[in-house]
Design an enzyme around this catalytic site. Structure first.
Site, mmCIF file in Angstrom:
data_model
loop_
_atom_site.group_PDB
_atom_site.id
_atom_site.type_symbol
_atom_site.label_atom_id
_atom_site.label_comp_id
_atom_site.label_asym_id
_atom_site.label_seq_id
_atom_site.Cartn_x
_atom_site.Cartn_y
_atom_site.Cartn_z
ATOM 1 N N LYS A 121 2.399 -2.488 2.311
ATOM 2 C CA LYS A 121 2.223 -3.567 1.320
ATOM 3 C C LYS A 121 2.691 -3.167 -0.082
ATOM 4 O O LYS A 121 3.436 -3.894 -0.731
ATOM 5 C CB LYS A 121 0.743 -3.973 1.205
ATOM 6 C CG LYS A 121 0.164 -4.670 2.395
ATOM 7 C CD LYS A 121 -1.267 -5.124 2.131
ATOM 8 C CE LYS A 121 -2.278 -4.002 2.085
ATOM 9 N NZ LYS A 121 -2.519 -3.360 3.370
ATOM 10 N N THR A 122 2.225 -2.012 -0.535
ATOM 11 C CA THR A 122 2.519 -1.614 -1.923
ATOM 12 C C THR A 122 4.017 -1.417 -2.125
ATOM 13 O O THR A 122 4.599 -1.920 -3.088
ATOM 14 C CB THR A 122 1.753 -0.333 -2.290
ATOM 15 O OG1 THR A 122 0.352 -0.580 -2.148
ATOM 16 C CG2 THR A 122 2.042 0.097 -3.711
ATOM 17 N N GLU A 165 0.023 -8.162 -4.118
ATOM 18 C CA GLU A 165 -0.280 -7.429 -2.890
ATOM 19 C C GLU A 165 -1.565 -8.017 -2.314
ATOM 20 O O GLU A 165 -2.566 -8.145 -3.020
ATOM 21 C CB GLU A 165 -0.455 -5.945 -3.215
ATOM 22 C CG GLU A 165 -0.699 -5.088 -2.006
ATOM 23 C CD GLU A 165 -0.694 -3.614 -2.353
ATOM 24 O OE1 GLU A 165 -1.421 -2.871 -1.687
ATOM 25 O OE2 GLU A 165 0.025 -3.206 -3.291
#
Length: 459
Positions: A121-122, A165
Site C-alpha cells: 500500500k505505502t 493509503e
C-alpha cells in the site's frame, strides 16, 4: 452518514498530533482553513513541521489543552481515559477517531483515490502520488511512509484529487468512500481481528462497493478478484503479470538482476518502457497498479513511465542506510511472510556475498498463525538472526516464542537485545555482505545502532 461535521465546525483539536496518521490530516485541514490545536507527549520532526504552520502544540495531555475546540480527533492508540477526551465528553464536544476523520476529510474532495491491499500500500500510494504530481494533477496525499520526493508522508495539493493509503486493519478503510480504489492483493493477515480469510475478503468487497467510479484490482490474485465479484457501482480494471489483465508487463529484462525493466502494456498497446530503481517483482506489480490508476485518471504514458523510472522508494522500504567496511546496511518494513519472501528473494538476487537477515517477529497471533510460512520465507537468506517477538497490543496467550520459529530454520540464532544482535552480526559479516533488518516494529533502531557502531569504529 450524510452530514459531515467538517461542514459545521472550524476549530479542531488533535490528541497525538505528531503521529504519522495525524500530522498529514492536520496539514491538509489547516490548509483548508480550519483552526487547529494539538497535543503530544514526544517532540519530533513532525511536530516541528506542525508548529511551522503556526499551529500551537502542547506537550503532555491535560484537560485545558482542548481550549474552545468544537471537535476533538484522537488516534486508535489513545486511551478513553485520556484527560483531553474526558474533558471533551464532559463539555459535549464531539470526539472522532483518526480513521473516521480521514473518511470525512476525503469526502471534502470530489475525487478521493484510495490504495488498499495486504501488501504494498505505502509504496503504491507513493508511486501514484508522484505520478499524479508529475502528470500535472496537483493531488493532496496521505501516505503511510515518508516519501523522499516530498520529505514527508503528506502533500497539500490544490485540486479535487486526494490520494490516501487505505488500511484494512479493524476495517478502518470502510470509513472511506473513494471515487477510485486500488486493491493490490488480499492475504491472510490481521487474523486477530478478522478471524478468517473469508472475513477479510468480505471487508474488501464492502470497500469495493463503497467505490463510485473505478476499481483497479490485481487480476492475478484470486481473493482480490473475488472481492469485486458482483460489483456494479464502479468500472473494474485489472492489472497483473498475465496478459489476460488490462495492464501488464511485456519485454521484461530476463537478466537475473534485482531491478525490473519492462514495457508497460495496455490491451496489447505498448505505453512505454519502465526501468525501475526499486528492486523486486513485487515492486513491478506495485508500479503497474499505480500506472493503471494514473492512466485511467488521464495521466500521459510518458509522465507515468518517466516518473516510475525515477522513483527511489519510501522510508523503511529496502532503505539502504550506508556501506561500512564493505558491508551494506539496509532496513525494510516487511513483517508478513509474503512481504519477507518478496524482499529476501530480491536481496538474494542483488549480488551480495551473503545476506544477513535480522528479523523482529511482530505480534504473537501473526507468528503463531503463520509459523510455517514465516519459516519458509526466513529460510531464503544465507543467515537469519532474530529478536524476541514484539507483543504490540497482545498478551502471549498462544504460548509462542522466537525459539519455536528458530527451530524450523536451521542455523538461525536469536538474541534478547538489539545490542547483542548488532555485536553478533558485525562480528560475523564480511566485506560484500548485506545486513538487512526486517519488521513492522522498532527493529529499525537495531539498524541505526549497527550504523552508529560502524561509524564509531571508523578512524
Amino acid at each position: 452518514m450524510d452530514t459531515n461535521i467538517l461542514d459545521h465546525v472550524r476549530k479542531l483539536h488533535f490528541v497525538g498530533i505528531g503521529g504519522s496518521g495525524m500530522c498529514p490530516m492536520a496539514e491538509i485541514l489547516h490548509h483548508k482553513g480550519y483552526e487547529l490545536t494539538g497535543s503530544d507527549i514526544n517532540e519530533s520532526d513532525t511536530l516541528e513541521r506542525i508548529r511551522s504552520y503556526g499551529i500551537p502544540v502542547a506537550m503532555g495531555h491535560r484537560a485545558e489543552n482542548i481550549g474552545d475546540a468544537e471537535c476533538v480527533v484522537y488516534t486508535a492508540a489513545c486511551k478513553q481515559d485520556n484527560p483531553e477526551l474526558v474533558a471533551a465528553r464532559e463539555k459535549g464536544i464531539p470526539t472522532l477517531e483518526r480513521s473516521v476523520m480521514l473518511g470525512l476529510l476525503a469526502r471534502k474532495f470530489k475525487r478521493p483515490v484510495a490504495v488498499s491491499g495486504t501488501h504494498g500500500k505505502t509504496t503504491t500510494t507513493a508511486m501514484l502520488t508522484e505520478i499524479l504530481i508529475q502528470g500535472g494533477m496537483d493531488p493532496s496525499a496521505i501516505i503511510g511512509g515518508k516519501l523522499p520526493m516530498l520529505g514527508a508522508n503528506s502533500r497539500i495539493g490544490h485540486s479535487e484529487t486526494m490520494v490516501v493509503e487505505a488500511c484494512e486493519y479493524v476495517d478502518t478503510f470502510l470509513q472511506l468512500h473513494p471515487a477510485v480504489s486500488v486493491i493490490l492483493n488480499i492475504d491472510a493477515d490481521h487474523l486477530d481481528y478478522f478471524k478468517t480469510v473469508d472475513n477479510i475478503v468480505k471487508s474488501f468487497h464492502q470497500f469495493a462497493s463503497q467505490t463510485s467510479q473505478l476499481i483497479v484490482v490485481n487480476g492475478d490474485n484470486e481473493r482480490a478478484l473475488e472481492s469485486v465479484k458482483g460489483i456494479e457501482n464502479a468500472k473494474i480494471v485489472t492489472f497483473g503479470m498475465r496478459e489476460t489483465n488490462d495492464y501488464y508487463p511485456t519485454e521484461m529484462n530476463e537478466e537475473d538482476t534485482a531491478c525490473e525493466d519492462f514495457t508497460l502494456t495496455y490491451h496489447g498497446e505498448k505505453l512505454g518502457r519502465v526501468n525501475l530503481i526499486v528492486p523486486g517483482e513485487h515492486n513491478m506489480l506495485n508500479a503497474i497498479a499505480a500506472a493503471a490508476a494514473a492512466h485511467c485518471l488521464g495521466v500521459t504514458p510518458e509522465a507515468i513511465c518517466s516518473t516510475l523510472g525515477k522513483f527511489t522508494g519510501v522510508h523503511r522500504r529496502f532503505e539502504v542506510l550506508g556501506k561500512f567496511e564493505g558491508v551494506t546496511v539496509a532496513d525494510d518494513f516487511a513483517h508478513h511472510p509474503t512481504e519477507l519472501t518478496a524482499v529476501l528473494t530480491s536481496a538474494m538476487r542483488m549480488g551480495y556475498h551473503a545476506v544477513w537477515a535480522v528479523f523482529q517477529p511482530h505480534t504473537y497471533s501473526r507468528t503463531y498463525n503463520l509459523l510455517e510460512d514465516f519459516a519458509q520465507a526466513l529460510s531464503i537468506p544465507n543467515h537469519l538472526v532474530m529478536t524476541e517477538i514484539l507483543a504490540v497490543r497482545e498478551e502471549n496467550k498462544w504460548g509462542i516464542h522466537t525459539s519455536d520459529l528458530a527451530a524450523k530454520v536451521p542455523g538461525s540464532v536469536w538474541f534478547d537485545s538489539f545490542e547483542k544482535i548488532a555485536d553478533y552480526v558485525m562480528e560475523q559479516a564480511q566485506p560484500g555482505d548485506l545486513i538487512l533488518t526486517l519488521g513492522g516494529g522498532d527493529i529499525y533502531k537495531c539498524a541505526n545502532l549497527i550504523v552508529e557502531k560502524y561509524k564509531a569504529r571508523q578512524p
